[in-house]
Design an enzyme around this catalytic site. Structure first.
Site, PDB file in Angstrom:
ATOM      1  N   ASN A 112       0.844  -1.208   0.000  1.00  0.00           N
ATOM      2  CA  ASN A 112       0.000   0.000   0.000  1.00  0.00           C
ATOM      3  C   ASN A 112       0.873   1.250   0.000  1.00  0.00           C
ATOM      4  OD1 ASN A 112      -2.208  -1.836   0.756  1.00  0.00           O
ATOM      5  ND2 ASN A 112      -1.124  -1.890   2.705  1.00  0.00           N
TER       6      ASN A 112
ATOM      7  N   GLU B 193       8.730  -4.760  -1.050  1.00  0.00           N
ATOM      8  CA  GLU B 193       7.601  -3.824  -0.939  1.00  0.00           C
ATOM      9  C   GLU B 193       8.019  -2.400  -1.326  1.00  0.00           C
ATOM     10  OE1 GLU B 193       4.981  -5.349  -0.922  1.00  0.00           O
ATOM     11  OE2 GLU B 193       5.683  -7.240  -0.070  1.00  0.00           O
TER      12      GLU B 193
HETATM   13  N1  BES Z   1       1.471  -7.461  -3.588  1.00  0.00           N
HETATM   14  C1  BES Z   1       1.859  -8.562  -2.807  1.00  0.00           C
HETATM   15  C2  BES Z   1       0.852  -8.980  -1.776  1.00  0.00           C
HETATM   16  C3  BES Z   1      -0.242  -9.850  -2.330  1.00  0.00           C
HETATM   17  C4  BES Z   1      -0.015 -11.183  -2.506  1.00  0.00           C
HETATM   18  C5  BES Z   1      -1.442  -9.348  -2.675  1.00  0.00           C
HETATM   19  C6  BES Z   1      -1.012 -11.984  -3.046  1.00  0.00           C
HETATM   20  C7  BES Z   1      -2.434 -10.130  -3.208  1.00  0.00           C
HETATM   21  C8  BES Z   1      -2.220 -11.473  -3.397  1.00  0.00           C
HETATM   22  C9  BES Z   1       3.170  -8.267  -2.068  1.00  0.00           C
HETATM   23  O1  BES Z   1       3.969  -7.327  -2.655  1.00  0.00           O
HETATM   24  C10 BES Z   1       3.952  -9.535  -2.072  1.00  0.00           C
HETATM   25  O2  BES Z   1       4.400  -9.939  -3.095  1.00  0.00           O
HETATM   26  N2  BES Z   1       4.078 -10.135  -0.923  1.00  0.00           N
HETATM   27  C11 BES Z   1       4.831 -11.344  -0.732  1.00  0.00           C
HETATM   28  C12 BES Z   1       5.956 -11.023   0.163  1.00  0.00           C
HETATM   29  C13 BES Z   1       7.213 -11.492  -0.376  1.00  0.00           C
HETATM   30  C14 BES Z   1       7.580 -10.973  -1.677  1.00  0.00           C
HETATM   31  C15 BES Z   1       8.373 -11.337   0.406  1.00  0.00           C
HETATM   32  C16 BES Z   1       3.966 -12.363  -0.042  1.00  0.00           C
HETATM   33  O3  BES Z   1       2.956 -11.973   0.523  1.00  0.00           O
HETATM   34  O4  BES Z   1       4.315 -13.527  -0.067  1.00  0.00           O
HETATM   35 ZN    ZN Z   2       4.869  -8.071  -4.341  1.00  0.00          ZN
END
Ligand code: BES
Ligand code: ZN
Length: 914
Positions: free
Chosen positions: A311, A344
């Protein structure tokens, strides 16, 4: 049966595109009140565009409900008398339309039609909304705070004194903003947001932007008003009401960074602050665009489904992804926190500033953010040696991409479940790997200037796959081109051509072969004298060249592959681009060996002829450092992949890793160990004592020297520490007596001190695992689990508890996970996985999943990270024919492998050795 269907749905998602919705004429769809709903598509019409949201939201942390109102300034592009937008599980109390002077278009409260299956509502305007005019939509709404992990949801935590406290937080990506406010919930609808939040005096409110002012509104309530946001997509909006404590710092460019956590974990926030400051400064320089908001918050939420969320200005994290306790967290925990922050923060540019037009291109967000984790950490934290892990990212992608059930990086996704499924290893890991290949191809400078151009061109707007390729290379004159500049020539003859190793390349065409086509190429190499005969085909597990379906599965597949290779006579990389099925290369001289795909910078697997493999096996045996550690790891990986595809004998692969006794680098060592361990795990479950014992001895002979060399401390570089963590855990798992003795000794002293002495952090999990094997140890660890204030420590306790060989204890754990009080629901998917990988627990876990399927799906919706981890975590442990039958596989046994297809023979579920 139900479950099987879901698994197949999951694997075959790309074929299940909903088509009826977009074709049915308007009027056929009925709203909840029986009247025709005016819009029939899953996607919103494009002729009403939101410009500015004015949102007021009031969560009540006692009644656990929230109320809100939103005034949305809209642009009307075509005359119409109704507005369709998203809303899910919200009760709409009032809806009105106002003109540009904010005068009501009607005295009457307007009727709102609801169409829940598309998560849409429609509002009829009494007067025609005229194209080119400005209007406001005003809605009042309310709902209970959500119980799960999406929308505006409730989270709780316990203080040391045992008091339970409540907070409310949001998670919107990809399609849950509509659960918190009625909105145009698609990434293309970028708008400004002005947020106001009501809260009690003992809480704080946070949103994307800094606080502008606070007004006391009576009844002990305060209203916080936040500055107007930049233009952004709805999924990036966020707001939180909580009672957290924070630490702050400022970047060299004046951005205020704050880390928030529950008050008693405040001391675990300092590392994240340092990392966020350094990484944000890095990105501002690397992207050559300043971070546009005055502040950036990072907040650890006690209940979180994913790992973290980007976000804009208010990034949210699972506690284990943000909090770091130097006394308790391990080297891997630190690396993980740094990578998640790197990810992020990269999204603040890739995703937030430039957003994909639609979810089919989500890889433009996630693939880039995954890749930037590596680029940023390598530059900012070289001592963390993040590059050691990059190959694992590509290996993960290849695992999925070598099955026919894979999908192209850009693929169709329409409804929310399909969209959610796009957040997978193809978008993240394959995305990152092809970007890595491209960066090596374009040079670091060429790549960086290309993405800067892309970000500038599309900032505050949306982009597609092709926009990236079009921006990557600057256009230039014919003269510059001829002079060898890295650029596209603008003249017709060489348009879109790019110079690479003296050849002209069409970059867009090349990248389409990686993003619009699924799968990974296999390069076959035969050497005769100075000639290298090269071929490309699609690398597929299960289907062998003598299989009747082989040809149809190969048909139409062709990649433009930047080949690189080294030989015994060249210590530099040779390059060639392969755009045809086969080609012949001529070497300058006769050589002893050739290794293709230098450092595995390219996304392809290489298969040599008999002599080729022999020469490389011999080279590793005599002088393995003649190849880089990445080359050694990739040879091991390629060889075992070819074994699982039935193209190389297991003995050849085992010969190749024979040299590991003299290997000292953690990457190839862990790669080899990983394959041997997976054999062991399969055999162990079969309960054949002597085979299990022999295999253990066989594996230990490779690693005994490395194990014996380890100290039980936290000394050394991160890579040494990670190796120690892995090999000591293996040694104790294999009941290697010196390991058990040492671990038992450490465990006893830890218990005697009642947890006061701190164990070396990298071996603490192994020590707990050994301690958890008797009743009193297990009970003690469960008690510690209940009181620990450190989530990374708790996850180590949990993994120890789940390693017990007592199935009653494992059942109790699963029950606690289901209950969600002592073990939080957010940790249930990983708990199920931990139990499933325990040889005593794998049936238990599977039975548990079957028995509680409906409840699990309620907690973790279909398509979500949670449910996917539950399915994959349990079924990948299966290897016997009975077990495979259990998940509805029809299977064949072929050349020492069990191969399991789904019913339609299109998707492969498992390939296993027998
Ligand atoms: N944008 C994603 C979060 C997300 C994941 C939103 C699935 C909707 C569906 C975030 O940037 C992300 O990729 N999070 C990863 C963390 C990781 C890259 C370290 C996650 O949640 O696994
Ligand atoms: Zn991501």
């Amino acid at each position: 049966m139900h479950l099987l269907l879901v698994i197949l749905f999951f694997l075959e998602a790309q074929f299940c595109v909903q088509s009826s919705d977009s074709n049915s004429p308007a009027g056929e769809n009925l709203a909840t009140n029986g009247l025709p709903f005016p819009w029939s598509k899953v996607r919103l019409p494009s002729y009403i565009v939101p410009v500015h949201y004015h949102l007021l939201i009031h969560p009540n942390l006692t009644t656990l409900r929230f109320n809100g109102s939103v005034k949305i300034e809209i642009d009307v592009k075509n005359n119409t008398n109704w507005v369709v937008l998203h809303s899910k599980n919200l009760k709409i109390f009032t809806a009105t339309v106002l003109d540009e002077h904010e005068a009501h278009l009607s005295d009457k409260v307007l009727s709102v039609l609801e169409y829940p299956s598309h998560e849409q509502i429609a509002i009829f305007s009494p007067k025609i909304l005229t194209s080119g005019e400005k209007y406001f939509l005003y809605l009042e709404f309310g709902a209970p705070l959500s119980d799960g992990f999406y929308g505006f949801y409730k989270s709780t935590y316990k203080t040391k004194a045992g008091e339970t406290r409540v907070l409310a937080s949001t998670h919107f990506e990809p399609t849950s903003a509509r659960m918190a406010l009625p909105c145009f919930d698609e990434p293309i609808f970028k708008a400004n947001y002005t947020v106001r939040i009501r809260r009690g005096p003992s809480h704080i409110a946070l949103s994307n932007m800094p606080l502008e002012q606070t007004v006391e509104i009576g009844n002990g309530l305060f209203e916080d008003q936040f500055e107007v946001s930049v233009r952004m997509s709805s999924y990036l909006l966020a707001f939180i009401v909580c009672d957290f404590r924070s630490v702050s710092g400022m970047t060299a460019t004046g951005i205020n960074i704050t880390i928030y956590a529950v008050p008693e974990k405040w001391h675990q926030t300092h590392y994240a602050l340092e990392a966020a400051l350094r990484l944000l400064e890095f990105y501002e320089q690397y992207f050559n665009i300043l971070y546009p908001l005055p502040k950036l918050d990072l907040i650890a939420i006690p209940d979180f489904q994913a790992g973290a969320m980007e976000n804009w200005g208010l990034t949210t994290y699972r506690e284990t992804s943000l909090l770091y306790d130097p006394d308790i967290s391990s080297a891997s925990d630190k690396l993980w926190v740094t990578m998640v922050i790197g990810h992020e923060l990269a999204h603040q540019w890739f995703g937030n500033l430039v957003t994909m037009e639609w979810w089919n291109d989500i890889w433009l967000n996630e693939g880039f953010a995954r890749y930037m984790e590596f680029v940023s950490l390598e530059a900012v934290y070289p001592e963390l040696k993040v590059e050691d892990h990059f190959l694992d990212t590509c290996f993960g992608a290849i695992g999925r991409d070598s099955l026919n059930s894979s999908r192209p990086i850009s693929s169709l996704a329409e409804n929310p479940a399909q969209i959610e499924e796009m957040f997978d290893t193809v978008s993240y890991d394959k995305g990152a790997c092809i970007l890595h290949m491209l960066r090596n191809f374009l040079t670091n400078e060429g790549f960086q200037s290309g993405i800067i151009r892309y970000l500038h061109r599309f900032k505050y707007s949306n982009a597609r796959n092709e926009d990236l390729w079009d921006s990557l290379i600057k256009t230039c004159s014919e003269e510059e081109f001829t002079a060898g500049e890295y650029c596209y020539s603008s003249t017709q003859a060489t348009k879109n051509a790019y110079r690479f190793a003296g050849e002209h390349i069409d970059l867009k065409k090349m990248m389409y072969t990686w993003t619009l086509q699924k799968g990974i190429p296999l390069i076959t190499v035969k050497r005769q004298g100075r000639k290298l005969y090269i071929g490309q085909e699609r690398f597929l597990k299960i289907v062998l060249p003598d299989d009747p379906s082989w040809h149809s599965l190969q048909e139409g597949y062709l990649w433009h592959i930047p080949l690189t290779y080294k030989t015994s006579h060249s210590d530099y990389e040779m390059k060639h681009i392969l755009t045809t099925k086969s080609d012949v290369l001529t070497l300058d001289e006769e050589v002893d060996w050739v290794k293709l795909n230098s450092d595995m910078n390219g996304y392809y697997i290489v298969h040599y002829d008999e002599e080729g493999w022999n020469a490389l096996t011999e080279l590793l045996r005599i002088n393995h450092t003649a190849l880089s550690f990445k080359d050694r790891a990739s040879l091991i990986h390629n060889a075992f992949q070819l074994v699982t595809a039935g193209r190389l004998s297991l003995n050849r692969a085992l010969d190749l890793i024979g040299y590991l006794k003299s290997e000292t680098h953690n990457v190839p060592l862990l790669q080899g160990l990983g394959y041997l361990q997976s054999f062991y795990k399969m055999i162990e479950k079969r309960n054949i004592a002597d085979i299990t014992h022999n295999l253990k001895t066989y594996i230990l002979q490779y690693f005994r020297d490395v194990i014996d060399k380890q100290s039980w401390s936290d000394d050394g570089m991160v890579s040494d520490r990670r190796l120690r963590e892995e090999v000591l855990s293996l040694a104790c798992d294999f009941d290697y007596p010196p390991c058990l003795e040492k671990a038992k000794h450490l465990y006893n002293s830890w218990v005697e001190s009642n947890g006061a002495i701190s164990l070396p952090t990298d071996v603490s999990e192994t020590v707990y695992m050994v301690g958890a094997q008797d009743d009193s140890g297990w009970a003690y660890l469960l008690e510690k689990y209940g009181v620990s204030m450190c989530e990374t420590e708790k996850s180590k306790f949990l993994s120890a508890l789940a390693s017990s060989k007592d199935s009653e204890k494992l059942s109790r754990l699963l029950q606690l996970g289901m209950d969600g009080t002592l073990i939080k629901t957010q940790n249930l998917p990983s708990l199920i996985y931990l139990v499933a990988k325990n040889p005593v627990g794998h049936f238990l876990a599977w039975d548990f999943v079957k028995k509680h399927w409906d409840e699990l799906v309620e907690k973790f919706p279909l398509g979500s990270f949670g449910i996917r981890n539950i399915i994959v975590g349990t079924v990948t442990q299966f290897s016997s024919t009975e077990e495979l039958r259990e998940v509805g596989c029809s299977f064949v046994v072929l050349k020492g492998m069990i191969i399991c297809f789904d019913g339609s023979f299109t998707a492969l579920l498992f390939v296993l050795f027998v």
